[in-house]
Scaffold this motif. Structure first.
Motif, mmCIF file in Angstrom:
data_model
loop_
_atom_site.group_PDB
_atom_site.id
_atom_site.type_symbol
_atom_site.label_atom_id
_atom_site.label_comp_id
_atom_site.label_asym_id
_atom_site.label_seq_id
_atom_site.Cartn_x
_atom_site.Cartn_y
_atom_site.Cartn_z
ATOM 1 N N ARG A 174 -2.285 -14.956 6.079
ATOM 2 C CA ARG A 174 -1.116 -14.262 5.522
ATOM 3 C C ARG A 174 -1.330 -13.912 4.052
ATOM 4 O O ARG A 174 -1.042 -12.790 3.621
ATOM 5 C CB ARG A 174 0.136 -15.139 5.689
ATOM 6 C CG ARG A 174 0.583 -15.296 7.135
ATOM 7 C CD ARG A 174 1.942 -15.953 7.233
ATOM 8 N NE ARG A 174 1.927 -17.362 6.880
ATOM 9 C CZ ARG A 174 1.697 -18.345 7.741
ATOM 10 N NH1 ARG A 174 1.416 -18.072 9.013
ATOM 11 N NH2 ARG A 174 1.741 -19.605 7.343
ATOM 12 N N TYR A 175 -1.841 -14.856 3.288
ATOM 13 C CA TYR A 175 -2.044 -14.603 1.860
ATOM 14 C C TYR A 175 -3.161 -13.593 1.626
ATOM 15 O O TYR A 175 -3.066 -12.749 0.720
ATOM 16 C CB TYR A 175 -2.324 -15.917 1.128
ATOM 17 C CG TYR A 175 -1.052 -16.651 0.782
ATOM 18 C CD1 TYR A 175 -0.445 -16.482 -0.458
ATOM 19 C CD2 TYR A 175 -0.424 -17.497 1.701
ATOM 20 C CE1 TYR A 175 0.735 -17.141 -0.772
ATOM 21 C CE2 TYR A 175 0.754 -18.150 1.398
ATOM 22 C CZ TYR A 175 1.333 -17.973 0.160
ATOM 23 O OH TYR A 175 2.514 -18.601 -0.150
ATOM 24 N N LEU A 176 -4.211 -13.644 2.442
ATOM 25 C CA LEU A 176 -5.269 -12.651 2.305
ATOM 26 C C LEU A 176 -4.770 -11.268 2.696
ATOM 27 O O LEU A 176 -5.133 -10.261 2.077
ATOM 28 C CB LEU A 176 -6.474 -13.044 3.169
ATOM 29 C CG LEU A 176 -7.282 -14.244 2.678
ATOM 30 C CD1 LEU A 176 -8.311 -14.660 3.724
ATOM 31 C CD2 LEU A 176 -7.969 -13.954 1.343
ATOM 32 N N ALA A 177 -3.920 -11.202 3.721
ATOM 33 C CA ALA A 177 -3.339 -9.909 4.108
ATOM 34 C C ALA A 177 -2.538 -9.325 2.953
ATOM 35 O O ALA A 177 -2.583 -8.111 2.697
ATOM 36 C CB ALA A 177 -2.463 -10.080 5.350
ATOM 37 N N TYR A 178 -1.811 -10.179 2.252
ATOM 38 C CA TYR A 178 -1.012 -9.737 1.110
ATOM 39 C C TYR A 178 -1.908 -9.242 -0.027
ATOM 40 O O TYR A 178 -1.648 -8.188 -0.629
ATOM 41 C CB TYR A 178 -0.143 -10.893 0.624
ATOM 42 C CG TYR A 178 0.589 -10.611 -0.664
ATOM 43 C CD1 TYR A 178 1.723 -9.794 -0.679
ATOM 44 C CD2 TYR A 178 0.147 -11.149 -1.864
ATOM 45 C CE1 TYR A 178 2.390 -9.531 -1.868
ATOM 46 C CE2 TYR A 178 0.802 -10.892 -3.055
ATOM 47 C CZ TYR A 178 1.926 -10.079 -3.052
ATOM 48 O OH TYR A 178 2.583 -9.815 -4.231
ATOM 49 N N GLU A 179 -2.966 -9.973 -0.310
ATOM 50 C CA GLU A 179 -3.842 -9.612 -1.428
ATOM 51 C C GLU A 179 -4.723 -8.397 -1.119
ATOM 52 O O GLU A 179 -5.026 -7.606 -2.015
ATOM 53 C CB GLU A 179 -4.721 -10.808 -1.807
ATOM 54 C CG GLU A 179 -3.945 -11.977 -2.403
ATOM 55 C CD GLU A 179 -4.852 -13.098 -2.877
ATOM 56 O OE1 GLU A 179 -6.061 -12.858 -3.065
ATOM 57 O OE2 GLU A 179 -4.344 -14.223 -3.053
ATOM 58 N N LEU A 180 -5.148 -8.272 0.146
ATOM 59 C CA LEU A 180 -6.098 -7.216 0.497
ATOM 60 C C LEU A 180 -5.437 -5.960 1.040
ATOM 61 O O LEU A 180 -6.068 -4.899 1.117
ATOM 62 C CB LEU A 180 -7.101 -7.750 1.523
ATOM 63 C CG LEU A 180 -8.009 -8.883 1.023
ATOM 64 C CD1 LEU A 180 -8.834 -9.460 2.164
ATOM 65 C CD2 LEU A 180 -8.919 -8.404 -0.101
ATOM 66 N N GLY A 181 -4.167 -6.052 1.400
ATOM 67 C CA GLY A 181 -3.456 -4.895 1.939
ATOM 68 C C GLY A 181 -3.493 -3.666 1.050
ATOM 69 O O GLY A 181 -3.706 -2.547 1.544
ATOM 70 N N PRO A 182 -3.308 -3.827 -0.261
ATOM 71 C CA PRO A 182 -3.310 -2.641 -1.135
ATOM 72 C C PRO A 182 -4.624 -1.870 -1.144
ATOM 73 O O PRO A 182 -4.645 -0.700 -1.537
ATOM 74 C CB PRO A 182 -3.022 -3.245 -2.514
ATOM 75 C CG PRO A 182 -2.241 -4.493 -2.225
ATOM 76 C CD PRO A 182 -2.867 -5.042 -0.978
ATOM 77 N N ILE A 183 -5.725 -2.491 -0.712
ATOM 78 C CA ILE A 183 -7.004 -1.763 -0.673
ATOM 79 C C ILE A 183 -7.397 -1.429 0.779
ATOM 80 O O ILE A 183 -8.554 -1.150 1.068
ATOM 81 C CB ILE A 183 -8.133 -2.529 -1.383
ATOM 82 C CG1 ILE A 183 -8.337 -3.925 -0.805
ATOM 83 C CG2 ILE A 183 -7.850 -2.610 -2.867
ATOM 84 C CD1 ILE A 183 -9.551 -4.656 -1.400
ATOM 85 N N GLY A 184 -6.407 -1.468 1.672
ATOM 86 C CA GLY A 184 -6.638 -0.976 3.026
ATOM 87 C C GLY A 184 -7.278 -1.945 3.988
ATOM 88 O O GLY A 184 -7.765 -1.539 5.049
ATOM 89 N N ILE A 185 -7.274 -3.234 3.639
ATOM 90 C CA ILE A 185 -7.874 -4.239 4.523
ATOM 91 C C ILE A 185 -6.768 -5.035 5.201
ATOM 92 O O ILE A 185 -5.874 -5.562 4.544
ATOM 93 C CB ILE A 185 -8.804 -5.184 3.742
ATOM 94 C CG1 ILE A 185 -9.966 -4.389 3.138
ATOM 95 C CG2 ILE A 185 -9.341 -6.289 4.660
ATOM 96 C CD1 ILE A 185 -10.845 -5.195 2.191
ATOM 97 N N ARG A 186 -6.835 -5.099 6.527
ATOM 98 C CA ARG A 186 -5.857 -5.840 7.307
ATOM 99 C C ARG A 186 -6.465 -7.157 7.788
ATOM 100 O O ARG A 186 -7.674 -7.218 8.065
ATOM 101 C CB ARG A 186 -5.379 -4.992 8.492
ATOM 102 C CG ARG A 186 -4.629 -3.747 8.024
ATOM 103 C CD ARG A 186 -4.231 -2.816 9.154
ATOM 104 N NE ARG A 186 -5.383 -2.197 9.781
ATOM 105 C CZ ARG A 186 -5.777 -2.425 11.030
ATOM 106 N NH1 ARG A 186 -5.104 -3.274 11.789
ATOM 107 N NH2 ARG A 186 -6.824 -1.805 11.532
ATOM 108 N N VAL A 187 -5.645 -8.187 7.882
ATOM 109 C CA VAL A 187 -6.118 -9.526 8.242
ATOM 110 C C VAL A 187 -5.257 -10.079 9.370
ATOM 111 O O VAL A 187 -4.029 -10.056 9.290
ATOM 112 C CB VAL A 187 -6.066 -10.478 7.027
ATOM 113 C CG1 VAL A 187 -6.677 -11.835 7.394
ATOM 114 C CG2 VAL A 187 -6.795 -9.868 5.827
ATOM 115 N N HIS A 188 -5.909 -10.573 10.410
ATOM 116 C CA HIS A 188 -5.207 -11.088 11.577
ATOM 117 C C HIS A 188 -5.678 -12.500 11.925
ATOM 118 O O HIS A 188 -6.888 -12.762 11.969
ATOM 119 C CB HIS A 188 -5.460 -10.200 12.799
ATOM 120 C CG HIS A 188 -5.096 -8.771 12.602
ATOM 121 N ND1 HIS A 188 -3.795 -8.322 12.598
ATOM 122 C CD2 HIS A 188 -5.874 -7.674 12.389
ATOM 123 C CE1 HIS A 188 -3.777 -7.015 12.404
ATOM 124 N NE2 HIS A 188 -5.022 -6.599 12.267
#
Length: 258
Positions: A174-188
């Motif tokens: 969840r935290y990586l999704a939040y940090e990486l979302g602005p550069i187009g990376i999704r985390v599941h």
């Protein structure tokens, strides 16, 4: 295996955690390859290499190398090779977990600090380290996956120390999704139902767990490694471009039934 459209044509996928043909990671790699992706596979030691090498050949893996996340420099060397060979990365799968047997089977109260730390480092923090190395290679966006289990969110008897560790892994996603979302990376975080893999062999009464899951699942049967691979394939495509940060259950609906 079903016919898969080439929705991942020319994508580059690193899959970490293939131990043999029963591995969830192998299901992911096989589905990605069927969808047109180029594959990089790693193996954890020379004993495992003998099982993984034929799979790497089958999947026409462009990169096949040793990776023990606990060995200094191996993680960095893996991403250096990806940068040199491919220049980019689109998909990352983290499907590794470990706890010392005595700490895994002895209950949480009896888990040593050393064993807890080892389980957390290999099963959770290594994903964060991978994400940090992968992100610069995903300059055009990408998708990261980490494998979790229902025991992260409720008590599964005999899952023991891996429950808190997987809970930390899901929070990390969840935290990586939040940090990486602005550069187009999704985390599941992907939560498969129980599967017979080499890792599951360390759990006490695992066959009972399998039978209970099959009975509880609304679809009436267990999932297999390809079910997980197909789900991850979908999530790696633009069809899932607005999905990130959640825990995706691939368990035939078993998690909704008490």
């Amino acid at each position: 295996m079903m016919t898969v459209p080439l929705v991942l044509r020319d994508k580059k996928a690193l899959v970490v955690g293939v131990a043999n043909s029963d591995s969830i990671a192998y299901g992911c790699a096989k589905a990605f390859h069927a969808a047109g992706a180029e594959i990089a596979l790693t193996y954890v030691n020379e004993k495992t290499r003998g099982f993984v090498a034929p799979l790497a050949e089958e999947l026409e893996a462009d990169i096949f190398r040793l990776l023990d996340v606990g060995a200094a420099g191996q993680l960095e060397a893996t991403f250096d090779e990806i940068k040199q060979r491919w220049g980019r990365l689109d998909i990352l799968v983290h499907s590794i977990a470990f706890a010392p047997k005595e700490d895994l089977q002895g209950g949480l109260l009896n888990c040593s600090a050393e064993g807890f730390g080892k389980a957390m480092d290999v099963s959770c923090h290594s994903f964060i380290r991978m994400a940090k190395l992968a992100a610069p290679l995903m300059s055009e966006g990408g998708t990261m996956f980490a494998m979790t289990y229902l025991g992260a969110n409720c008590v599964v008897p005999n899952y023991n120390v891996m429950g808190p560790v997987k809970a930390a892994l899901e929070a990390s996603c969840r935290y990586l999704a939040y940090e990486l979302g602005p550069i187009g990376i999704r985390v599941h975080a992907i939560s498969p139902g129980p599967l017979k893999t080499r890792a599951s062999g360390g759990l006490k009464d695992f066959d009972t767990l399998l039978n209970e899951a099959a009975h509880r699942a609304p679809v009436g049967e267990l999932v297999d490694i390809m079910d997980v691979g197909y789900a991850c394939t979908y999530l790696a495509t633009p069809f899932a471009r607005r999905i990130t940060g959640g825990t995706v259950y691939v368990d035939g609906g078993a998690h909704i039934v008490v």
